[in-house]
Design an enzyme around this catalytic site. Structure first.
Site, PDB file in Angstrom:
ATOM      1  N   LYS A  16      30.611  35.927  37.878  1.00 27.52           N
ATOM      2  CA  LYS A  16      29.790  35.702  39.071  1.00 27.52           C
ATOM      3  C   LYS A  16      30.347  36.441  40.290  1.00 27.52           C
ATOM      4  O   LYS A  16      29.610  37.114  40.999  1.00 27.52           O
ATOM      5  CB  LYS A  16      29.694  34.192  39.386  1.00 27.52           C
ATOM      6  CG  LYS A  16      29.112  33.379  38.233  1.00 27.52           C
ATOM      7  CD  LYS A  16      28.990  31.906  38.583  1.00 27.52           C
ATOM      8  CE  LYS A  16      30.305  31.212  38.856  1.00 27.52           C
ATOM      9  NZ  LYS A  16      31.226  31.167  37.705  1.00 27.52           N
ATOM     10  N   ARG A  91      27.008  23.164  41.872  1.00 23.33           N
ATOM     11  CA  ARG A  91      27.716  22.914  40.619  1.00 23.33           C
ATOM     12  C   ARG A  91      27.350  21.554  40.040  1.00 23.33           C
ATOM     13  O   ARG A  91      27.851  21.202  38.979  1.00 23.33           O
ATOM     14  CB  ARG A  91      29.216  22.950  40.881  1.00 23.33           C
ATOM     15  CG  ARG A  91      29.945  24.132  40.207  1.00 23.33           C
ATOM     16  CD  ARG A  91      31.346  24.078  40.703  1.00 23.33           C
ATOM     17  NE  ARG A  91      32.355  24.796  40.027  1.00 23.33           N
ATOM     18  CZ  ARG A  91      32.849  25.969  40.416  1.00 23.33           C
ATOM     19  NH1 ARG A  91      32.312  26.635  41.412  1.00 23.33           N
ATOM     20  NH2 ARG A  91      33.886  26.493  39.791  1.00 23.33           N
ATOM     21  N   ARG A 130      42.633  37.369  34.608  1.00 17.20           N
ATOM     22  CA  ARG A 130      42.065  37.632  35.940  1.00 17.20           C
ATOM     23  C   ARG A 130      43.160  37.766  36.991  1.00 17.20           C
ATOM     24  O   ARG A 130      44.081  36.966  37.057  1.00 17.20           O
ATOM     25  CB  ARG A 130      41.118  36.503  36.332  1.00 17.20           C
ATOM     26  CG  ARG A 130      40.665  36.588  37.786  1.00 17.20           C
ATOM     27  CD  ARG A 130      39.400  35.828  38.059  1.00 17.20           C
ATOM     28  NE  ARG A 130      39.538  34.398  37.909  1.00 17.20           N
ATOM     29  CZ  ARG A 130      38.538  33.530  38.055  1.00 17.20           C
ATOM     30  NH1 ARG A 130      37.311  33.979  38.329  1.00 17.20           N
ATOM     31  NH2 ARG A 130      38.735  32.254  37.913  1.00 17.20           N
ATOM     32  N   ARG A 163      45.477  33.250  39.835  1.00 11.77           N
ATOM     33  CA  ARG A 163      45.157  31.933  40.389  1.00 11.77           C
ATOM     34  C   ARG A 163      45.831  30.833  39.583  1.00 11.77           C
ATOM     35  O   ARG A 163      45.867  30.883  38.351  1.00 11.77           O
ATOM     36  CB  ARG A 163      43.632  31.719  40.379  1.00 11.77           C
ATOM     37  CG  ARG A 163      42.931  32.388  41.534  1.00 11.77           C
ATOM     38  CD  ARG A 163      41.433  32.362  41.416  1.00 11.77           C
ATOM     39  NE  ARG A 163      40.857  31.077  41.041  1.00 11.77           N
ATOM     40  CZ  ARG A 163      39.551  30.848  40.934  1.00 11.77           C
ATOM     41  NH1 ARG A 163      38.684  31.841  41.186  1.00 11.77           N
ATOM     42  NH2 ARG A 163      39.096  29.678  40.583  1.00 11.77           N
ATOM     43  N   ARG A 174      38.598  23.237  33.371  1.00 10.19           N
ATOM     44  CA  ARG A 174      37.475  23.682  34.199  1.00 10.19           C
ATOM     45  C   ARG A 174      36.239  23.959  33.355  1.00 10.19           C
ATOM     46  O   ARG A 174      35.121  23.699  33.776  1.00 10.19           O
ATOM     47  CB  ARG A 174      37.870  24.912  35.019  1.00 10.19           C
ATOM     48  CG  ARG A 174      38.814  24.537  36.165  1.00 10.19           C
ATOM     49  CD  ARG A 174      39.548  25.721  36.726  1.00 10.19           C
ATOM     50  NE  ARG A 174      38.664  26.673  37.320  1.00 10.19           N
ATOM     51  CZ  ARG A 174      38.802  27.999  37.217  1.00 10.19           C
ATOM     52  NH1 ARG A 174      39.810  28.499  36.540  1.00 10.19           N
ATOM     53  NH2 ARG A 174      37.967  28.776  37.804  1.00 10.19           N
TER      54      ARG A 174
HETATM   55  P1  ADP Z   1      33.585  34.003  37.952  1.00  9.40           P
HETATM   56  O1  ADP Z   1      33.396  34.363  39.401  1.00  9.40           O
HETATM   57  O2  ADP Z   1      32.280  33.724  37.259  1.00  9.40           O
HETATM   58  O3  ADP Z   1      34.603  32.939  37.729  1.00  9.40           O
HETATM   59  P2  ADP Z   1      34.876  36.633  37.815  1.00  9.40           P
HETATM   60  O4  ADP Z   1      33.871  37.552  38.430  1.00  9.40           O
HETATM   61  O5  ADP Z   1      36.054  36.251  38.620  1.00  9.40           O
HETATM   62  O6  ADP Z   1      34.138  35.310  37.225  1.00  9.40           O
HETATM   63  O7  ADP Z   1      35.349  37.307  36.438  1.00  9.40           O
HETATM   64  C1  ADP Z   1      36.324  36.686  35.606  1.00  9.40           C
HETATM   65  C2  ADP Z   1      37.218  37.751  34.993  1.00  9.40           C
HETATM   66  O8  ADP Z   1      36.475  38.513  34.055  1.00  9.40           O
HETATM   67  C3  ADP Z   1      37.778  38.752  36.002  1.00  9.40           C
HETATM   68  O9  ADP Z   1      39.088  39.072  35.606  1.00  9.40           O
HETATM   69  C4  ADP Z   1      36.837  39.957  35.889  1.00  9.40           C
HETATM   70  O10 ADP Z   1      37.514  41.182  36.189  1.00  9.40           O
HETATM   71  C5  ADP Z   1      36.434  39.897  34.420  1.00  9.40           C
HETATM   72  N1  ADP Z   1      35.052  40.321  34.162  1.00  9.40           N
HETATM   73  C6  ADP Z   1      33.957  40.086  34.929  1.00  9.40           C
HETATM   74  N2  ADP Z   1      32.836  40.580  34.346  1.00  9.40           N
HETATM   75  C7  ADP Z   1      33.235  41.140  33.179  1.00  9.40           C
HETATM   76  C8  ADP Z   1      32.552  41.835  32.125  1.00  9.40           C
HETATM   77  N3  ADP Z   1      31.232  42.030  32.154  1.00  9.40           N
HETATM   78  N4  ADP Z   1      33.281  42.270  31.069  1.00  9.40           N
HETATM   79  C9  ADP Z   1      34.631  42.051  31.031  1.00  9.40           C
HETATM   80  N5  ADP Z   1      35.333  41.428  31.991  1.00  9.40           N
HETATM   81  C10 ADP Z   1      34.651  40.972  33.055  1.00  9.40           C
HETATM   82  P1  AMP Z   2      35.767  28.889  41.653  1.00 11.11           P
HETATM   83  O1  AMP Z   2      36.448  29.831  42.581  1.00 11.11           O
HETATM   84  O2  AMP Z   2      34.269  28.916  41.763  1.00 11.11           O
HETATM   85  O3  AMP Z   2      36.238  29.023  40.232  1.00 11.11           O
HETATM   86  O4  AMP Z   2      36.183  27.425  42.139  1.00 11.11           O
HETATM   87  C1  AMP Z   2      37.527  27.014  42.173  1.00 11.11           C
HETATM   88  C2  AMP Z   2      37.596  25.492  42.364  1.00 11.11           C
HETATM   89  O5  AMP Z   2      37.055  25.125  43.640  1.00 11.11           O
HETATM   90  C3  AMP Z   2      36.809  24.648  41.353  1.00 11.11           C
HETATM   91  O6  AMP Z   2      37.530  24.428  40.146  1.00 11.11           O
HETATM   92  C4  AMP Z   2      36.596  23.351  42.153  1.00 11.11           C
HETATM   93  O7  AMP Z   2      37.779  22.567  42.206  1.00 11.11           O
HETATM   94  C5  AMP Z   2      36.341  23.892  43.559  1.00 11.11           C
HETATM   95  N1  AMP Z   2      34.904  24.163  43.763  1.00 11.11           N
HETATM   96  C6  AMP Z   2      34.333  25.382  43.973  1.00 11.11           C
HETATM   97  N2  AMP Z   2      33.006  25.253  44.139  1.00 11.11           N
HETATM   98  C7  AMP Z   2      32.719  23.935  44.028  1.00 11.11           C
HETATM   99  C8  AMP Z   2      31.515  23.172  44.072  1.00 11.11           C
HETATM  100  N3  AMP Z   2      30.325  23.754  44.276  1.00 11.11           N
HETATM  101  N4  AMP Z   2      31.604  21.829  43.914  1.00 11.11           N
HETATM  102  C9  AMP Z   2      32.794  21.233  43.726  1.00 11.11           C
HETATM  103  N5  AMP Z   2      33.955  21.884  43.633  1.00 11.11           N
HETATM  104  C10 AMP Z   2      33.932  23.236  43.789  1.00 11.11           C
END
Ligand code: ADP
Ligand code: AMP
Length: 218
Positions: A16, A91, A130, A163, A174
């Site tokens: 995302k 969420r 990541r 992270r 998660r």
């Molecule tokens: P989210 O925001 O949904 O948690 P991220 O955008 O942070 O996901 O992506 C999670 C991990 O996967 C990151 O390390 C990113 O570089 C990698 N990633 C994202 N999209 C792809 C893809 N299409 N193919 C492979 N790796 C990806």
């Molecule tokens: P994310 O960066 O989206 O993976 O979110 C990291 C953490 O932030 C999650 O595991 C939750 O603890 C908190 N968080 C982010 N967005 C929300 C949401 N919409 N509702 C509740 N907790 C959230």
């Protein structure tokens, strides 16, 4: 013109944030990520940041009331006047309903919920590798999307870190929380005719192209 609010739906690690950064450039509307907002609060040491940390460290959701307030405040900023790309919010069904109420009070609505679908195995591979920029929040992957120089952000030169909630144990927690509390939103938006499904297992550029195609209604 009516603002364009898009929701990026998908599990942690679905891509995302990666896709939102690309959509910002393509659509010219800001990326509003609730997780990033919490991490900003945390780095500034605000009361909200400290409260959120207790939940984030355990991979749990921050309570709906504080989350909703924080995101709606962000959406009320002038740069969101033309819309926003929502990432990580809503969420829960309660968050989705609160968002709808706030938008409809201004005669607005969600344009589409873009569901980026990725298998659990792949999600764990992505979260495990990541790296995030401490400065600007840009995301990389050690194998799938490495930075040009190890440990350094391509975009701003900031330091990259892993992270704390991307460790295998918290990442699994998660994903459990996602399946229990967030996945029901898929049916919720499908029933409203707003759901658009995208295969998130393709390379990053291909997912981007698929998202743009859906957004442009081609
Ligand atoms: P989210 O925001 O949904 O948690 P991220 O955008 O942070 O996901 O992506 C999670 C991990 O996967 C990151 O390390 C990113 O570089 C990698 N990633 C994202 N999209 C792809 C893809 N299409 N193919 C492979 N790796 C990806
Ligand atoms: P994310 O960066 O989206 O993976 O979110 C990291 C953490 O932030 C999650 O595991 C939750 O603890 C908190 N968080 C982010 N967005 C929300 C949401 N919409 N509702 C509740 N907790 C959230």
């Amino acid at each position: 013109m009516e603002p364009n609010y898009y929701i990026l739906l998908g599990a942690p690690g679905a891509g995302k944030g990666t896709q939102a950064a690309m959509l910002v450039l393509a659509l010219g509307i800001p990326h509003v990520a609730s997780g990033d907002l919490f991490r900003e609060h945390l780095s500034k040491g605000t009361e909200l940041g400290l409260l959120a940390k207790q939940y984030m460290d355990e991979g749990k959701l921050v309570p709906d009331d504080v989350t909703v307030r924080m995101v709606l405040d962000r959406l009320a900023q002038p740069d969101c006047a033309k819309g926003a790309i929502l990432d990580g919010f809503p969420r829960t069904i309660a968050q989705a309903q609160a968002l709808e109420r706030a938008l409809s009070a201004n005669g607005q609505r969600i344009k589409a919920a873009l569901y980026i679908k990725v298998s659990t195995e792949e999600l764990l591979r992505r979260l495990g590798g990541r790296y995030t920029c401490k400065n600007c929040g840009a995301v990389y992957h050690i194998v799938f999307d490495p930075p040009k120089q190890p440990g350094v952000c391509d975009k701003c030169g900031g330091p990259l870190y892993q992270r704390a909630d991307d460790t295998p144990e918290t990442a699994k927690k998660r994903l459990d929380v996602y399946f229990q509390q967030t996945a029901p939103l898929i049916e919720y938006y499908r029933q409203q005719g707003l759901l658009r499904e995208i295969d998130g297992e393709q390379p990053i550029e291909a997912v981007h192209a698929a998202l743009l195609k859906v957004i442009r209604g081609e």
